[in-house]
Scaffold this active site. Structure first.
Site, short mmCIF file in Angstrom:
data_model
loop_
_atom_site.label_atom_id
_atom_site.label_comp_id
_atom_site.label_asym_id
_atom_site.label_seq_id
_atom_site.Cartn_x
_atom_site.Cartn_y
_atom_site.Cartn_z
N SER A 1 0.59 6.34 1.88
CA SER A 1 -0.42 7.21 2.48
C SER A 1 0.18 8.49 3.06
CB SER A 1 -1.19 6.44 3.55
OG SER A 1 -0.31 5.92 4.54
N ASP B 1 7.31 1.93 6.35
CA ASP B 1 6.45 0.99 7.06
C ASP B 1 6.99 0.70 8.46
OD1 ASP B 1 4.61 0.57 4.85
OD2 ASP B 1 6.30 -0.43 3.88
N GLU C 1 11.53 3.44 -5.28
CA GLU C 1 11.82 4.23 -4.08
C GLU C 1 13.30 4.17 -3.74
OE1 GLU C 1 7.62 4.07 -1.59
OE2 GLU C 1 9.04 2.42 -1.37
#
Length: 234
Positions: free
Chosen positions: A30, A86, A105
């Site tokens: 996000s 996160d 990633e």
């Protein structure tokens, strides 16, 4: 300010680190989505960059907003990787992979000269583990792999559920064709030992512990401040 506004502010600050002709790693999630949108605006204004996206979704988003993208095969060395997290813990150790792109990633982060993390203040923690640790696994022999993961956890004094991530009625499948176990261990006091032990399991492709990769973190605070943190600040 709500969390989404904080993500936008962190993403906007990250643009100050982007220069013409940079080769960028572009993250997934996000906060990374906000960065891609803002980067597209800068590209429309004349900024020259090329990106390597860490997921098919991020690549599609880059194309939508006009950010030029290529592959690591064509551009194997990158100047800067910009991605969310996160959790951000001591010494800039991260938990990543909530979006399911942890394997790519980590490959992109390792191919970059520097990694810049963008996040809101809720992601900064004193101890990793409140967020589930994603563990990407090969579908072959998953029950055996799960048993070995549980043994590693037991050896390191970790306890909690290990749940196969689902997408509706079917297991969630990564861009690499793998599945993900989410480990709800609550408190990870020895991330490096855990990292090494998990990667020693043949069925484990990768996990969401990132250490020794991120050099800075941009953290947007609820009081309006934006902090640029180094590993020594933790």
């Amino acid at each position: 300010m709500n969390v989404q506004q904080l993500k936008k502010r962190a993403a906007a600050k990250a643009l100050e680190f982007v220069q013409d002709d940079m080769r960028l790693g572009i993250g997934t999630g996000s906060t990374a989505n906000e960065f891609i949108r803002l980067l597209g605006e800068r590209v429309a204004d004349g900024l020259r960059v090329t990106g390597v996206a860490t997921s098919q979704y991020s690549e599609q988003l880059c194309r939508k907003f006009g950010v030029p993208v290529t592959t690591l095969e064509q551009m194997p060395e990158l100047d800067l990787d910009i991605d969310g997290a996160d959790e951000i813990g001591p010494e800039m150790t991260l938990i990543k992979g909530g979006g399911g792109a942890l394997w790519r990633e980590k490959i992109v982060a390792a191919a970059s000269r520097a990694m810049l993390v963008i996040a809101d203040e809720t992601k900064v923690v004193k101890t990793l583990g409140a967020f589930a640790l994603p563990i990407e696994v090969n579908p072959f022999g998953m029950p055996a792999t799960r048993r070995l993961i549980e043994k590693v956890a037991d050896d390191l004094g970790l306890s909690g559920e290990i749940i196969l991530r689902m997408n509706g009625e079917n297991p969630f499948k990564t861009d690499g064709g793998h599945f993900i176990f989410d480990a709800f261990w609550g408190c990870i006091l020895q991330p490096r030992l855990l990292s090494e032990a998990l990667l020693a399991i043949p069925g484990v492709v990768e996990h969401g512990l990132f250490w020794g990769l991120a050099s800075r973190a941009i953290v947007a605070m609820a009081d309006g401040q934006i902090k640029v943190l180094e590993s020594s600040d933790f």
